[in-house]
Design an enzyme around this catalytic site. Structure first.
Site, PDB file in Angstrom:
ATOM      1  N   GLU A 114       0.862  -1.279  -0.064  1.00 15.78           N
ATOM      2  CA  GLU A 114       0.011   0.033  -0.044  1.00 15.78           C
ATOM      3  C   GLU A 114       0.846   1.303   0.059  1.00 15.78           C
ATOM      4  O   GLU A 114       0.507   2.076  -0.659  1.00 15.78           O
ATOM      5  CB  GLU A 114      -0.895  -0.095   1.296  1.00 15.78           C
ATOM      6  CG  GLU A 114      -1.909   1.019   1.361  1.00 15.78           C
ATOM      7  CD  GLU A 114      -2.908   0.848   2.458  1.00 15.78           C
ATOM      8  OE1 GLU A 114      -3.329  -0.327   2.673  1.00 15.78           O
ATOM      9  OE2 GLU A 114      -3.093   2.004   3.209  1.00 15.78           O
ATOM     10  N   ASP A 115       2.071   1.183   0.845  1.00 13.44           N
ATOM     11  CA  ASP A 115       2.654   2.422   1.021  1.00 13.44           C
ATOM     12  C   ASP A 115       3.982   2.561   0.295  1.00 13.44           C
ATOM     13  O   ASP A 115       4.718   3.560   0.569  1.00 13.44           O
ATOM     14  CB  ASP A 115       2.999   2.534   2.643  1.00 13.44           C
ATOM     15  CG  ASP A 115       1.411   2.784   3.062  1.00 13.44           C
ATOM     16  OD1 ASP A 115       0.343   3.348   2.494  1.00 13.44           O
ATOM     17  OD2 ASP A 115       1.458   2.687   4.475  1.00 13.44           O
TER      18      ASP A 115
END
Ligand code: MN
Length: 597
Positions: A114-115
């Site tokens: 996600e990051d």
């Protein structure tokens, strides 16, 4: 605490030293620079994990940590700490629960996709299919692409992923627990928003999975953020209860003697309530000061029958308070919690609460679904219990096929997870229903066919309208059109469900099934809007087989343009009429979405 770090500090040296170690060994250790507690951030995690699973291989944990640390380098939490402290803490929570190595690896990597620039594909290649599935399950949908619906859609995606592997939910709960523990640095508004969402969906999920050890902490941290002054008041009360410990000691001692006299082998200990639980009872009872009864737990060494023997011993010692006995062994809660509960009029006429359970019941009350991972040799019984525990999850996934949009799905999920439930008896077994449920809800719970064709109901021996609200403990008989001798005129009876049922049924299950019946039985006069709806549901179903979902019409809209349809509705009708195969639509949709992201 880190024992090694303690020694190092005590000796004043930079390097932790084992007791009795020679200076030469110490020098050699420093030359070899073997990672130790101070230099090795994974050592505590590895120690916890190997303490529960002695044969676990720590090398994959170190590899996962190294990659996560690398990927998150340069990122910081709102508190200013390096970001890696978060996934490490989440993995530690999973390790404390006793989860397996795969879960811990996925927890260390849970935010990378996600990051960071680490892709799901790279994750799959480096750590395998299972870890990739777990990380994908907790990866949020992109807000930029999915807009407002991203949140509901993310929960839907997580539940779908959990249907294949429930460890997804355990990582999500650990993730939320750590975020809640460190919520102090956020603004008041985001603190409240996150705490509310935790209270609405994640705590009920945790409760349904039966993981009380996580739920207690989540409960208390929600109370802290939503009602800080109440949290402080209850904490103060718990901190200075005068004479409390001595009183409980006396109760425990007397119970031990009584049990020994009756030859019941058991462990007896005080069992304090957590802050949230005290607060809830205080509010529910309208008490002005914290309502908190002394409580003990008796964990018997033998079979379930010993629980009843222990109950007899306690009731022989002190008079039971009428109406307070609950047998959750004969009738387990919907999260499979089993125990006997009673309250007695204890020494000095004070009410004392008593929990009685076997060792195995105690384990599953504390760890719920995680008990299977913590105590893997529990045998076939545990697997059967897990299947039963996850039956609700699969039912939720069945509605998921029918739910028109993620918001509706979330609403169904909330309804199913809501605590207000009743148990009734039908077909010689107990059935759990939402509070306010009717015989129609029950009929659908017993089977789609029973629901579709139910005609009448008898509640506690009396004929009652199908719209009657059932109550806890009701004994209900359902009569259907198909019953050969139902005592009703088969000719004059209407076939199938009635539309007005939609006005009173309570369970999402019944609602969906009634809607489904009407959708199926209105052909050939099926309307365009029905075709649009069913076309959309067909796509939803096909997407689900790929563990995907749709949060908005945007991707569909783009696809319909790209495929040359005048508008989205025409595409959906084409799907319904099988002019275009749903699998083909889904393949192109996934291409489109993944490409844009
Ligand atoms: Mn996270």
């Amino acid at each position: 605490m880190d024992v090694d770090a303690g020694h190092g500090a005590a000796l004043g040296g930079a390097l932790p030293t084992q007791p009795g170690e020679l200076p030469l060994t110490r020098r050699l250790r420093s030359l070899l620079a073997w990672p130790t507690a101070e230099t090795d951030p994974v050592s505590h995690l590895v120690r916890t994990h190997r303490g529960i699973h002695a044969g676990a291989d720590p090398s994959v944990l170190r590899r996962a940590y190294t990659i996560a640390e690398n990927m998150h380098r340069g990122q910081f939490r709102k508190s200013g700490e390096p970001y890696i402290t978060h996934p490490l803490a989440v993995a530690q929570i999973c390790a404390d629960l006793g989860m397996d190595t795969t879960t811990l690896v996925a927890a260390l990597l849970h935010d990378t996709v996600e990051d960071t620039r680490y892709t799901l594909q790279a994750l799959h290649e480096d750590f395998g299919r299972e870890v990739a599935h777990l990380v994908d399950g907790v990866t949020k949908f992109d807000k930029a692409f999915y807009g407002k619906a991203a949140e509901a859609e993310t929960i839907r995606k997580m539940i779908i992923a959990a249907g294949r592997d429930v460890r997804v939910l355990i990582i999500k709960l650990a993730d939320r627990l750590h975020n809640m523990r460190t919520l102090g640095v956020r603004s008041a508004a985001s603190r409240e928003r996150i705490a509310r969402k935790t209270e609405e969906v994640l705590i009920p999920l945790c409760d349904r999975l039966g993981i009380q050890t996580l739920k207690r902490e989540l409960d208390d941290v929600v109370l802290l953020h939503l009602h800080p002054e109440e949290h402080a008041r209850i904490a103060r009360h718990v901190h200075d209860r005068p004479g409390w410990d001595a009183y409980l000691e006396d109760v425990v001692a007397q119970v031990r003697v009584a049990l020994r006299r009756n030859r019941v082998d058991a462990d007896v200990s005080p069992r304090p309530r957590h802050l949230y639980s005290i607060w809830k009872d205080t509010v529910a009872g309208g008490h002005s000061s914290p309502y908190d009864l002394p409580r003990i737990a008796i964990v018997v060494d033998g079979p379930a029958t010993d629980c009843y023997a222990a109950l007899g011993s306690v009731h022989g010692l002190w008079r039971p308070v009428p109406g307070r006995f609950k047998d959750y062994i004969a009738s387990p809660k919907n999260n499979l919690y089993r125990s006997l509960h009673t309250s007695v009029c204890g020494p000095k006429d004070r009410t004392v609460e008593v929990l009685i359970r076997t060792e195995e019941m105690h384990r599953s009350a504390e760890y719920g679904i995680a008990a299977d991972y913590r105590f893997p040799r529990a045998g076939g019984g545990a697997a059967a219990a897990r299947d039963e525990q996850l039956a609700w999850l699969h039912r939720v996934l069945d509605w998921e096929q029918d739910a028109a949009d993620p918001a509706q799905f979330l609403e169904s999920l909330r309804c199913d997870l809501s605590e207000s439930q009743i148990q009734v008896f039908a077909d010689g077994r107990q059935v759990v229903l939402p509070a306010g449920a009717t015989p129609v809800d029950l009929a659908y719970e017993l089977g789609t066919d029973r629901g579709d064709h139910c005609l009448a109901a008898r509640i506690n021996g009396r004929l009652a309208p199908l719209s009657s609200e059932l109550e806890e403990g009701d004994v209900v008989e359902i009569f259907t059109e198909n019953d050969a001798d139902n005592g009703f005129e088969a000719e004059t009876a209407p076939r199938g469900p009635r539309r007005e049922w939609l006005g009173f049924v309570k369970s999402p299950q019944a609602q969906m099934q009634i809607n489904r019946w009407f959708a199926e039985h209105t052909e050939p006069g099926i309307s365009i809007s029905d075709k649009v709806r069913l076309g959309r549901a067909t796509i939803g179903l096909a997407l689900r087989q790929h563990n995907r979902g749709l949060a908005s019409d945007l991707p569909l809209l783009r696809l319909s343009e790209e495929l040359g349809y005048p508008d989205l509705e025409t595409l959906l009708v084409a799907v319904f009429d099988r002019v275009i195969e749903p699998d083909e639509v889904v393949r192109q949709l996934i291409d489109l979405v993944d490409h844009r992201q």
